[in-house]
Design an enzyme around this catalytic site. Sequence first.
Site, mmCIF file in Angstrom:
data_model
loop_
_atom_site.group_PDB
_atom_site.id
_atom_site.type_symbol
_atom_site.label_atom_id
_atom_site.label_comp_id
_atom_site.label_asym_id
_atom_site.label_seq_id
_atom_site.Cartn_x
_atom_site.Cartn_y
_atom_site.Cartn_z
ATOM 1 N N ARG A 69 -7.790 -2.922 34.558
ATOM 2 C CA ARG A 69 -8.741 -1.862 34.255
ATOM 3 C C ARG A 69 -10.134 -2.273 34.699
ATOM 4 N NH1 ARG A 69 -9.775 -1.831 29.527
ATOM 5 N NH2 ARG A 69 -8.324 -3.345 28.678
ATOM 6 N N TYR A 197 -3.804 0.916 40.076
ATOM 7 C CA TYR A 197 -3.368 0.057 38.972
ATOM 8 C C TYR A 197 -3.066 0.901 37.729
ATOM 9 C CZ TYR A 197 -3.501 -2.715 34.807
ATOM 10 O OH TYR A 197 -3.175 -3.216 33.573
ATOM 11 N N GLY A 198 -1.946 0.604 37.082
ATOM 12 C CA GLY A 198 -1.445 1.390 35.951
ATOM 13 C C GLY A 198 -2.487 1.869 34.953
ATOM 14 N N LYS A 206 -4.327 5.081 28.464
ATOM 15 C CA LYS A 206 -5.631 4.820 27.872
ATOM 16 C C LYS A 206 -6.574 6.025 28.046
ATOM 17 C CE LYS A 206 -4.728 0.893 26.057
ATOM 18 N NZ LYS A 206 -4.063 -0.137 26.727
ATOM 19 N N HIS A 226 -5.764 2.063 19.192
ATOM 20 C CA HIS A 226 -5.119 1.059 20.069
ATOM 21 C C HIS A 226 -4.260 0.153 19.194
ATOM 22 C CE1 HIS A 226 -5.866 -2.210 23.417
ATOM 23 N NE2 HIS A 226 -4.709 -1.595 23.575
ATOM 24 N N SER A 248 -6.680 -5.919 24.108
ATOM 25 C CA SER A 248 -5.751 -6.048 25.229
ATOM 26 C C SER A 248 -5.315 -7.508 25.406
ATOM 27 C CB SER A 248 -6.421 -5.562 26.506
ATOM 28 O OG SER A 248 -6.829 -4.220 26.329
ATOM 29 N N CYS A 250 -3.645 -9.419 23.447
ATOM 30 C CA CYS A 250 -3.812 -10.259 22.258
ATOM 31 C C CYS A 250 -2.620 -10.172 21.309
ATOM 32 C CB CYS A 250 -5.102 -9.909 21.538
ATOM 33 S SG CYS A 250 -6.563 -10.419 22.444
ATOM 34 N N GLY A 251 -1.486 -9.665 21.792
ATOM 35 C CA GLY A 251 -0.270 -9.830 21.008
ATOM 36 C C GLY A 251 0.342 -8.591 20.378
ATOM 37 N N ASP A 277 1.401 -0.091 21.661
ATOM 38 C CA ASP A 277 0.038 -0.049 22.215
ATOM 39 C C ASP A 277 -0.845 1.041 21.605
ATOM 40 O OD1 ASP A 277 -1.665 -1.373 24.235
ATOM 41 O OD2 ASP A 277 -1.701 0.571 25.238
ATOM 42 N N ASN A 368 -2.413 -10.515 34.873
ATOM 43 C CA ASN A 368 -2.253 -9.176 34.287
ATOM 44 C C ASN A 368 -1.096 -8.426 34.951
ATOM 45 O OD1 ASN A 368 -3.044 -7.076 32.450
ATOM 46 N ND2 ASN A 368 -4.014 -5.989 34.165
ATOM 47 N N ARG A 370 2.502 -6.746 35.117
ATOM 48 C CA ARG A 370 3.090 -5.986 34.016
ATOM 49 C C ARG A 370 4.452 -5.407 34.375
ATOM 50 N NH1 ARG A 370 -0.496 -4.454 29.505
ATOM 51 N NH2 ARG A 370 -2.411 -5.608 29.851
ATOM 52 N N ASN A 497 4.984 -14.925 12.770
ATOM 53 C CA ASN A 497 3.961 -14.021 12.227
ATOM 54 C C ASN A 497 4.529 -13.150 11.103
ATOM 55 O OD1 ASN A 497 2.005 -15.009 13.963
ATOM 56 N ND2 ASN A 497 2.494 -13.526 15.576
HETATM 57 P P1 GTP Z 1 -1.925 -5.075 26.098
HETATM 58 O O1 GTP Z 1 -0.671 -4.558 26.686
HETATM 59 O O2 GTP Z 1 -2.918 -5.529 27.124
HETATM 60 O O3 GTP Z 1 -2.558 -4.120 25.147
HETATM 61 O O4 GTP Z 1 -1.570 -6.466 25.359
HETATM 62 P P2 GTP Z 1 -0.837 -6.797 23.976
HETATM 63 O O5 GTP Z 1 -1.819 -6.718 22.863
HETATM 64 O O6 GTP Z 1 0.406 -5.998 23.836
HETATM 65 O O7 GTP Z 1 -0.485 -8.358 24.146
HETATM 66 P P3 GTP Z 1 0.922 -9.087 24.371
HETATM 67 O O8 GTP Z 1 1.845 -8.932 23.205
HETATM 68 O O9 GTP Z 1 1.446 -8.683 25.680
HETATM 69 O O10 GTP Z 1 0.464 -10.604 24.403
HETATM 70 C C1 GTP Z 1 -0.468 -11.088 25.316
HETATM 71 C C2 GTP Z 1 -0.466 -12.581 25.370
HETATM 72 O O11 GTP Z 1 -0.649 -13.143 24.069
HETATM 73 C C3 GTP Z 1 0.838 -13.174 25.909
HETATM 74 O O12 GTP Z 1 0.522 -14.209 26.798
HETATM 75 C C4 GTP Z 1 1.510 -13.720 24.685
HETATM 76 O O13 GTP Z 1 2.341 -14.804 24.996
HETATM 77 C C5 GTP Z 1 0.345 -14.118 23.787
HETATM 78 N N1 GTP Z 1 0.710 -14.035 22.351
HETATM 79 C C6 GTP Z 1 1.253 -12.959 21.727
HETATM 80 N N2 GTP Z 1 1.497 -13.219 20.406
HETATM 81 C C7 GTP Z 1 1.073 -14.490 20.209
HETATM 82 C C8 GTP Z 1 1.041 -15.355 19.052
HETATM 83 O O14 GTP Z 1 1.454 -14.994 17.948
HETATM 84 N N3 GTP Z 1 0.527 -16.586 19.222
HETATM 85 C C9 GTP Z 1 0.054 -17.021 20.437
HETATM 86 N N4 GTP Z 1 -0.433 -18.248 20.515
HETATM 87 N N5 GTP Z 1 0.083 -16.249 21.554
HETATM 88 C C10 GTP Z 1 0.578 -14.999 21.438
HETATM 89 C C1 SPV Z 2 -4.556 -2.802 27.859
HETATM 90 O O1 SPV Z 2 -5.319 -3.311 28.699
HETATM 91 O O2 SPV Z 2 -4.860 -2.710 26.650
HETATM 92 C C2 SPV Z 2 -3.222 -2.304 28.261
HETATM 93 C C3 SPV Z 2 -2.938 -2.209 29.681
HETATM 94 O O3 SPV Z 2 -2.427 -1.931 27.435
HETATM 95 S S1 SPV Z 2 -3.750 -0.874 30.423
HETATM 96 O O4 SPV Z 2 -2.815 0.244 30.524
HETATM 97 O O5 SPV Z 2 -4.159 -1.335 31.740
HETATM 98 O O6 SPV Z 2 -4.868 -0.473 29.627
HETATM 99 MN MN MN Z 3 -3.254 -2.128 25.342
#
Ligand code: GTP
Ligand code: SPV
Ligand code: MN
Length: 585
Positions: A69, A197-198, A206, A226, A248, A250-251, A277, A368, A370, A497
């Site tokens: 983004r 890009y998506g 979004k 979000h 984004s 962050c898990g 999401d 990034n 996906r 968690n």
């Molecule tokens: P968007 O799709 O961008 O909104 O991201 P998201 O919030 O869905 O994050 P996602 O679950 O894809 O995790 C992103 C990164 O955080 C990955 O590299 C994971 O491995 C890492 N991660 C997720 N959960 C944890 C956790 O509990 N502990 C740690 N240390 N890393 C984590």
């Molecule tokens: C984010 O960045 O929070 C995502 C991926 O979930 S995007 O669709 O690029 O916003």
């Molecule tokens: Mn997101």
Amino acid sequence: MTTNKQVLKFVDDSIALCKPEKVVWITGEESQLEELRQEALSTGEIIKLNEDLLPNCYLHLSDVNDVARVEGRTFICCKDKDDAGPINNWMDPQEAYSKVGEIFDGSMKGKTMYVIPFSMGAVGSPFSKAGIEITDSIYVVISMKIMTRIGKSVLDALGDSNDFVRGLHSKATLDAEKRYILHFPEDNTIWSVNSGYGGNVLLGKKCFALRIASYQGKNEGWMAEHMLILGVENPQGEVKYIAAAFPSACGKTNLAMLIPPELYQKKGYKVWCVGDDIAWIRVGKDGRLWAINPENGFFGVAPGTSMKSNPNALLATKKDTIFTNVVHNLDNNTVWWEGMDKNPPKNAKNWKGEMWDCTSGEKGAHPNSRFTAPAINCPCISSEFEAPMGVPLSAIVFGGRRAKTAPLVYQSRDWNGGVFVGSIMASETTAAATGAVGVVRRDPMAMRPFVGYNMADYFAHWINMGTKIANKPKIFNVNWFRTDDEGHFIWPGFGDNLRVLEWILARCEDKVDAVESPIGFLPKAEDINIEGLDITIDTIKELLTVDKANWVEEVKGIEEFYAQFGDRLPKELKEELAKLKAKLN
Ligand code: GTP
Ligand code: SPV
Ligand code: MN
């Protein structure tokens, strides 16, 4: 395909502007989608992967300058600049239409224009909203098919209504200097140009489901957030739902699909994913908050996704999936990314499409990169995924990536205290957006890049919603990312968690005590179950510390952040900040 005059006018206006050679309405029928896939294969826009190992899966590489983004080029175009607020980029709507209209002018000459009717939320649900995305990219068509509900049924449900979002997208020349992601909340309109890009081009996500929908929600009395939505099933078979907002990358996807630790599995705990999401949240007749996931698929971060970290996500990508900017394994025509396993392919191309030497030290997949996978592929998808009214929320959880400061978990004192906790969220930036990675910035409710109006009014909307919810969910904050002096994560995270969610749900049911702290209620260390874990109660105590000096510094950052909003900042948040300062003294 429709007699809706507003839809027809939007398409005609777009044809007049973009001047395509041909126009194709997307019906949603598989035969039409298959024809489009074949065409995209023939031009190299997508690559077909191994049909035995990854049936109906494709690889797509976006332009190397177009992989995330672009927050700096994302604008809210409302009449009054103050309505966009200090956090958003703003452009005057007339200026935006004319300036970016020049870029769209003739952008589809010699190309085909695709008209995609889509629904955010199950077609026909009273919570759902329709959109029309016009695009010149087949990648967008086949990705929208995964991420949303598309086709004629959406137009049938829309009927003659004018309540639909108008999305116009053209890849144009992919010129990064002329890339614009524009939102006109007052016109229900989105314009996206010069990106493939998506996050910039799948306009249901979004752009609509957060930026436009947050504005609609403020006016109509609901919330677009979000947030992931998950259900925790206890050994008695009762399911409690939690919505959680993390910035984004962050898990959210990981938490939404978590696999309970063995100990919990044996007891009979299960976790069900409703969404990973976005949540659209309304007050139900019973006075509780009810949430739907408006999406139909997952646009998940690939790196780090493995059978160990998130098997449910990985299994969801085993068929009918589009991978973007990952490694192409040329030996067996499959995909790979960092963190999938310890066996990077020897004969492979990287995310740029160049031959890649896995021993070179250079990453093969973009950080990034996906996957776009249908939600129904996920082994833990909730039985309520399509429920028209969604699921009732017991708890709302905020969280970010903080090396220090934020404890593993704490609970806000009440709703307004919870809004304050969400409003002061800060997190280290990630590769999900272009720009520096690892810099702590304020990201209220994980919505900094996604609120379609003035952030101060968004806070006021949260406060105001609290007055309408008779049975309010409790509000918490979590931080999986505290590090030790060597920079290692202290908390094991991922499936473990659930141990924190267990405490959160126990709090919601008044089954466990807590300790007062200046920032809210903390668990007693012994109330976080560490059975079967490799850590001691002292580690939990460390994870739960609230360092006064750190928080005094934090307050300065909050004051600076709040100052931007001037008088528009709700007085309730000023009061919460004053309370925090008093408690820290
Ligand atoms: P968007 O799709 O961008 O909104 O991201 P998201 O919030 O869905 O994050 P996602 O679950 O894809 O995790 C992103 C990164 O955080 C990955 O590299 C994971 O491995 C890492 N991660 C997720 N959960 C944890 C956790 O509990 N502990 C740690 N240390 N890393 C984590
Ligand atoms: C984010 O960045 O929070 C995502 C991926 O979930 S995007 O669709 O690029 O916003
Ligand atoms: Mn997101």
